[in-house]
Design a protein around this motif. Structure first.
Motif, PDB file in Angstrom:
ATOM      1  N   VAL A  62     -39.152  -8.004  22.588  1.00 35.60           N
ATOM      2  CA  VAL A  62     -39.174  -7.858  21.337  1.00 35.60           C
ATOM      3  C   VAL A  62     -40.298  -6.890  21.253  1.00 35.60           C
ATOM      4  O   VAL A  62     -40.646  -5.873  20.636  1.00 35.60           O
ATOM      5  N   LEU A  68     -44.825 -10.738   6.245  1.00 36.01           N
ATOM      6  CA  LEU A  68     -44.798  -9.258   5.505  1.00 36.01           C
ATOM      7  C   LEU A  68     -46.527  -8.937   5.246  1.00 36.01           C
ATOM      8  O   LEU A  68     -46.686  -8.483   4.320  1.00 36.01           O
ATOM      9  N   MET A  93     -35.156   3.401  23.177  1.00 33.87           N
ATOM     10  CA  MET A  93     -34.480   2.711  21.962  1.00 33.87           C
ATOM     11  C   MET A  93     -33.194   1.555  22.617  1.00 33.87           C
ATOM     12  O   MET A  93     -32.225   1.801  22.495  1.00 33.87           O
ATOM     13  N   ASN A  94     -33.961   0.676  23.068  1.00 34.69           N
ATOM     14  CA  ASN A  94     -32.960  -0.369  23.717  1.00 34.69           C
ATOM     15  C   ASN A  94     -32.863  -1.407  22.887  1.00 34.69           C
ATOM     16  O   ASN A  94     -33.862  -1.925  22.147  1.00 34.69           O
ATOM     17  N   GLY A  95     -31.538  -2.105  22.690  1.00 37.51           N
ATOM     18  CA  GLY A  95     -31.441  -3.479  22.215  1.00 37.51           C
ATOM     19  C   GLY A  95     -32.095  -4.674  23.094  1.00 37.51           C
ATOM     20  O   GLY A  95     -32.183  -4.402  24.395  1.00 37.51           O
ATOM     21  N   VAL A  96     -32.355  -5.768  22.386  1.00 39.19           N
ATOM     22  CA  VAL A  96     -32.636  -6.760  23.106  1.00 39.19           C
ATOM     23  C   VAL A  96     -31.837  -7.885  22.758  1.00 39.19           C
ATOM     24  O   VAL A  96     -31.285  -8.128  21.773  1.00 39.19           O
ATOM     25  N   PHE A 115     -29.681  -3.294  17.522  1.00 41.35           N
ATOM     26  CA  PHE A 115     -28.990  -2.360  18.343  1.00 41.35           C
ATOM     27  C   PHE A 115     -27.657  -2.913  19.035  1.00 41.35           C
ATOM     28  O   PHE A 115     -26.661  -2.310  19.063  1.00 41.35           O
ATOM     29  N   ALA A 123     -39.969  -3.819  22.997  1.00 43.08           N
ATOM     30  CA  ALA A 123     -38.690  -3.079  22.733  1.00 43.08           C
ATOM     31  C   ALA A 123     -37.806  -2.741  24.090  1.00 43.08           C
ATOM     32  O   ALA A 123     -37.429  -1.548  24.335  1.00 43.08           O
ATOM     33  N   ARG A 140     -47.643  -9.813   2.008  1.00 47.31           N
ATOM     34  CA  ARG A 140     -47.099  -9.830   0.769  1.00 47.31           C
ATOM     35  C   ARG A 140     -45.865 -10.646   0.267  1.00 47.31           C
ATOM     36  O   ARG A 140     -45.522 -10.474  -0.795  1.00 47.31           O
ATOM     37  N   MET A 180     -31.934  -6.321   8.956  1.00 46.91           N
ATOM     38  CA  MET A 180     -30.706  -5.916   9.976  1.00 46.91           C
ATOM     39  C   MET A 180     -29.396  -6.443   9.173  1.00 46.91           C
ATOM     40  O   MET A 180     -28.599  -5.886   9.216  1.00 46.91           O
ATOM     41  N   LYS A 202     -45.677   4.144  11.625  1.00 46.97           N
ATOM     42  CA  LYS A 202     -45.576   2.936  10.562  1.00 46.97           C
ATOM     43  C   LYS A 202     -44.108   2.802  10.219  1.00 46.97           C
ATOM     44  O   LYS A 202     -43.613   1.719   9.435  1.00 46.97           O
ATOM     45  N   VAL A 256     -34.864  -3.949  17.406  1.00 45.57           N
ATOM     46  CA  VAL A 256     -34.200  -4.528  18.772  1.00 45.57           C
ATOM     47  C   VAL A 256     -32.942  -5.245  18.567  1.00 45.57           C
ATOM     48  O   VAL A 256     -32.155  -5.233  19.504  1.00 45.57           O
ATOM     49  N   ARG A 292     -40.183  -1.598  12.150  1.00 52.95           N
ATOM     50  CA  ARG A 292     -40.319  -1.566  13.433  1.00 52.95           C
ATOM     51  C   ARG A 292     -39.044  -1.450  14.090  1.00 52.95           C
ATOM     52  O   ARG A 292     -37.976  -1.478  13.352  1.00 52.95           O
ATOM     53  N   GLU A 293     -39.064  -1.054  15.457  1.00 55.35           N
ATOM     54  CA  GLU A 293     -37.793  -0.778  16.027  1.00 55.35           C
ATOM     55  C   GLU A 293     -36.729  -1.875  16.045  1.00 55.35           C
ATOM     56  O   GLU A 293     -37.090  -3.026  16.421  1.00 55.35           O
ATOM     57  N   TYR A 335     -40.053   3.332  11.025  1.00 55.99           N
ATOM     58  CA  TYR A 335     -39.143   3.737  12.180  1.00 55.99           C
ATOM     59  C   TYR A 335     -37.664   4.308  11.448  1.00 55.99           C
ATOM     60  O   TYR A 335     -37.211   3.333  10.438  1.00 55.99           O
ATOM     61  N   ASP A 365     -39.820  -3.199   3.302  1.00 52.56           N
ATOM     62  CA  ASP A 365     -40.664  -4.223   2.904  1.00 52.56           C
ATOM     63  C   ASP A 365     -39.858  -5.551   2.653  1.00 52.56           C
ATOM     64  O   ASP A 365     -40.030  -6.619   2.069  1.00 52.56           O
ATOM     65  N   LEU A 366     -38.776  -5.995   3.734  1.00 55.16           N
ATOM     66  CA  LEU A 366     -38.193  -6.929   3.771  1.00 55.16           C
ATOM     67  C   LEU A 366     -38.563  -7.779   5.132  1.00 55.16           C
ATOM     68  O   LEU A 366     -38.609  -7.097   6.089  1.00 55.16           O
ATOM     69  N   TRP A 372     -26.118   5.400  17.270  1.00 49.53           N
ATOM     70  CA  TRP A 372     -27.194   5.414  16.626  1.00 49.53           C
ATOM     71  C   TRP A 372     -28.342   6.452  17.149  1.00 49.53           C
ATOM     72  O   TRP A 372     -28.329   6.628  18.486  1.00 49.53           O
ATOM     73  N   ARG A 373     -29.223   6.903  16.335  1.00 46.84           N
ATOM     74  CA  ARG A 373     -30.345   7.627  16.891  1.00 46.84           C
ATOM     75  C   ARG A 373     -31.694   7.149  16.060  1.00 46.84           C
ATOM     76  O   ARG A 373     -31.477   6.884  14.951  1.00 46.84           O
ATOM     77  N   GLY A 374     -32.807   7.146  16.641  1.00 53.12           N
ATOM     78  CA  GLY A 374     -33.809   6.487  15.881  1.00 53.12           C
ATOM     79  C   GLY A 374     -35.254   6.959  16.531  1.00 53.12           C
ATOM     80  O   GLY A 374     -35.443   7.229  17.969  1.00 53.12           O
ATOM     81  N   LEU A 385     -22.228 -10.863  10.675  1.00 55.68           N
ATOM     82  CA  LEU A 385     -23.111 -10.106   9.639  1.00 55.68           C
ATOM     83  C   LEU A 385     -22.318  -8.897   9.017  1.00 55.68           C
ATOM     84  O   LEU A 385     -21.710  -8.213   9.679  1.00 55.68           O
TER      85      LEU A 385
END
Lengths: 454, 181
Positions: A70, A216, A1-4, B146, A73, A284, B118, B165, B143, B140-141, B167, B111-112, B156-158, A359
């Motif tokens: 990415v 999507l 669970m790492n950020g990028v 975070f 991850a 989609r 985010m 399919k 990234v 998806r994760e 996360y 579905d976004l 956070w935990r995940g 944000l």
């Protein structure tokens, strides 16, 4: 669970790459290199390496530095290496081009330009392969798109090995008969591994994820995608092993491994094409953005180039027509896809740099508010139209028509670059939405704002 | 007399990558007394339930094919003001780390188009009280999310669910001074 995090030097890679593209197009307009000169003339070698290394490879390396983390991850193992690699790549390419100019008779001094160029490029690409390879290694097991990148990087290692051998031989640093034999007969392998294995196969892998993400579309791993990966990897392997085996050990012509590799690559591309059509059909998001619409044209370019390559191979015209096929592959497919995806990636990276910390805390623009699609669209049409015209001109040996079409490509590319600058400087964002301390103009090719400054 | 439900189709907005939230709130504001809202969306608008519950609306959702959803929001005076709705209940499958409260908010952002998941998650987090948790479903994760969570001092935990399919992310809002860091 790492950020990028944002890769600090990605925008510098993109800037260097775009300058190389504009430079290539200026040379084409001026009638320098193919088709005015022969396919193996030193002038053509300048043109080919400026576009393949300066534009496409530097673009790809910059994108992968940002995108591989990415995909898997995980952050880059060595986030500081990309800037060193970029400096080596640019200086190596400069030496290589000067070396080719010397071969063409230009008075550029007697330094060993080609071997120097090979040292710079090998070091730069090796650092990139090491960094990306280690990053993916830490993230095992990796997904399907990342495996395409692995195969692409293996292919890149093959390209730079052969390129180094060529430059040592052409630079007069070796007279070893094995290396001389590789130099005289290995060019098709160098080119196929570069344009096919490295650039095309990596772009295919990356496109699976990028297209699904932005349209999507379901991102399931299908059997067809695995077949595309396996046959494509096998095609690269045949080039890497079969080429030297035939040329050096069996002492036969290089035709067999090239034909087998082409057959495998065609199967891979057919399954890839099937997958991508499914992605577009099952999306989609009905109204897709410019980047996905233009990517469809680039994918069409790939399909056309593949069919053309098969036709000229079967009809025995490959020696005469390979220049036009390579042109369509480099400019219709790879450059078209590159420009289309840059339009999204530059906007996204700029948006994240400027607004990431804001944000949820204040009104912020959407990524799409940074772009002006109606203004950019005609230039993309012009670009693809002129690539089509230039490809036909190259096929029919029409040098003047090619130069006129190249002028159209140059104008379109320059206009698209102007759009990138507008994105980078938040030109389309309403004043009320600008971040408080935007110093965008000063940081066109570096990250706009240091996170710590806000 | 009960009015005919007002119908709002936000699918075109979502297909274009837009954010329909303000349009929905505007429509809700223009409803007549006792008038219901029939909302058509490309995904189940779970985050909306809590928002409209606070405004006194019950909801009934059903999938109408092609992945689209129809949700009927009807005025319910019984619910308004109690602060209770099903979203405040612990989700049966959410696994909160030891010592974390059950999520007080749930978001389904599967579905976004990026980076909307985010953006919505960060916006919702701003509305939580320090120490409260929120669960987010994603494709998806996340990234790029975070580092932003880290800068704001959130924890956070995940992880992916068994099918690979979805996360599931659980975020606890920073307590006190951490957020200013």
């Amino acid at each position: 669970m790492n950020g990028v995090s944002l890769s600090r030097w990605t925008m510098s890679y993109f800037t260097a790459a775009l300058l190389a593209l504009l430079g290539t197009e200026v040379l084409m307009v001026a009638g320098f290199g193919f088709p005015s000169h022969g396919i193996q003339a030193p002038e053509t070698l300048v043109l080919v390496h400026l576009v393949a290394v300066g534009w496409l490879s530097i673009l790809m390396c910059g994108a992968l530095n940002q995108f591989v983390p990415v995909l898997v991850a995980r952050p880059l193992v060595h986030p500081e290496l990309p800037v060193v690699a970029l400096a080596l790549l640019i200086s190596g390419l400069a030496c290589l081009l000067v070396g080719f100019l010397r071969m063409a008779g230009y008075p550029v001094g007697a330094l060993p330009w080609l071997p120097l160029g090979a040292v710079g490029l090998t070091a730069g690409f090796a650092l990139t392969i090491w960094n990306l390879g280690r990053t993916m290694w830490t993230a095992r097991p990796i997904g399907l798109p990342a495996w395409f990148v692995v195969a692409g990087l293996v292919s890149l290692a093959g390209v730079i090995s052969l390129g180094t051998i060529f430059s040592l031989a052409l630079g007069g640093w070796t007279t070893n008969s094995t290396l001389m034999r590789l130099t005289s007969a290995g060019i098709p392998f160098h080119a196929a591994l570069g344009l096919g294995g490295w650039l095309t196969f990596t772009a295919m892998g990356v496109s699976y994820r990028l297209l699904a993400m932005f349209m999507l579309a379901p991102e399931e791993e299908h059997r067809t995608s695995r077949i595309a990966l396996l046959t494509g990897s096998a095609s690269i392997l045949v080039l890497l092993v079969g080429g030297p085996l035939c040329l050096l050990i069996l002492e036969r012509s290089a035709t067999h491994p090239l034909v087998i590799s082409l057959a495998l690559a065609t199967v891979s591309l057919a399954f890839y094409g099937y997958d991508i059509i499914r992605l577009y059909r099952t999306r989609r998001r009905q109204r897709i953005e410019l980047n996905a619409r233009m990517a469809a044209w680039a994918l069409g370019g790939l399909g056309l180039a593949t069919i053309l390559l098969l036709v000229v191979t079967i009809s025995g015209e490959i020696d005469r027509r390979i220049g036009a096929v390579a042109f369509l592959l480099a400019f219709g497919w790879l450059t078209g896809l590159g420009l289309a995806k840059l339009y999204k990636i530059v906007a996204f990276l700029t948006w994240l740099e400027c607004y990431g910390e804001l944000l949820g805390r204040r009104p912020t623009p959407r990524v799409q508010d940074l772009v002006d699609e109606p203004r950019a669209l005609p230039w993309f049409w012009l670009y693809f139209g002129c690539v089509g015209a230039a490809s036909i001109a190259a096929l029919l040996d029409g040098s003047l028509a090619f130069q006129i079409a190249a002028l159209g490509m140059l104008v379109a590319t320059a206009a698209i670059c102007k759009q990138f600058i507008s994105i980078r400087t938040l030109g389309s964002v309403p004043a009320s939405m600008l971040p408080d301390d935007a110093v965008a103009r000063l940081r066109l090719f570096l990250p706009i704002l240091q996170q710590s400054r806000r | 007399m009960t009015l005919v439900p007002h119908e709002l189709d936000v699918r075109p907005i979502l297909h274009d990558g837009g954010e329909p939230f303000s349009v929905i709130l505007q429509a809700v504001g223009q409803l007549g007394p006792e008038q219901a809202l029939r909302l058509l969306s490309t995904f189940e608008p779970v985050p909306l339930y809590a928002v409209l519950a606070k405004k006194g609306f019950d909801h009934a959702a059903r999938e109408i094919g092609g992945g689209d959803w129809e949700v009927m929001f009807t005025p319910s005076f019984a619910v308004a003001g109690t602060g209770q709705n099903e979203l405040a209940q612990p989700a049966p499958d959410s696994s909160s780390p030891h010592g974390w409260p059950e999520p007080s908010r749930h978001q389904d952002n599967r579905d976004l188009a990026p980076p909307e998941p985010m953006v919505r998650a960060l916006a919702a987090l701003e509305e939580l009280r320090p120490g409260e948790t929120m669960s987010v479903l994603l494709r998806r994760e996340p990234v790029f999310l975070f580092p932003e969570l880290g800068k704001r001092g959130h924890e956070w935990r995940g992880g992916f669910e068994a099918d690979g399919k979805t996360y599931r992310l659980l975020v606890r809002k920073a307590i006190g001074k951490e957020e200013a860091a």
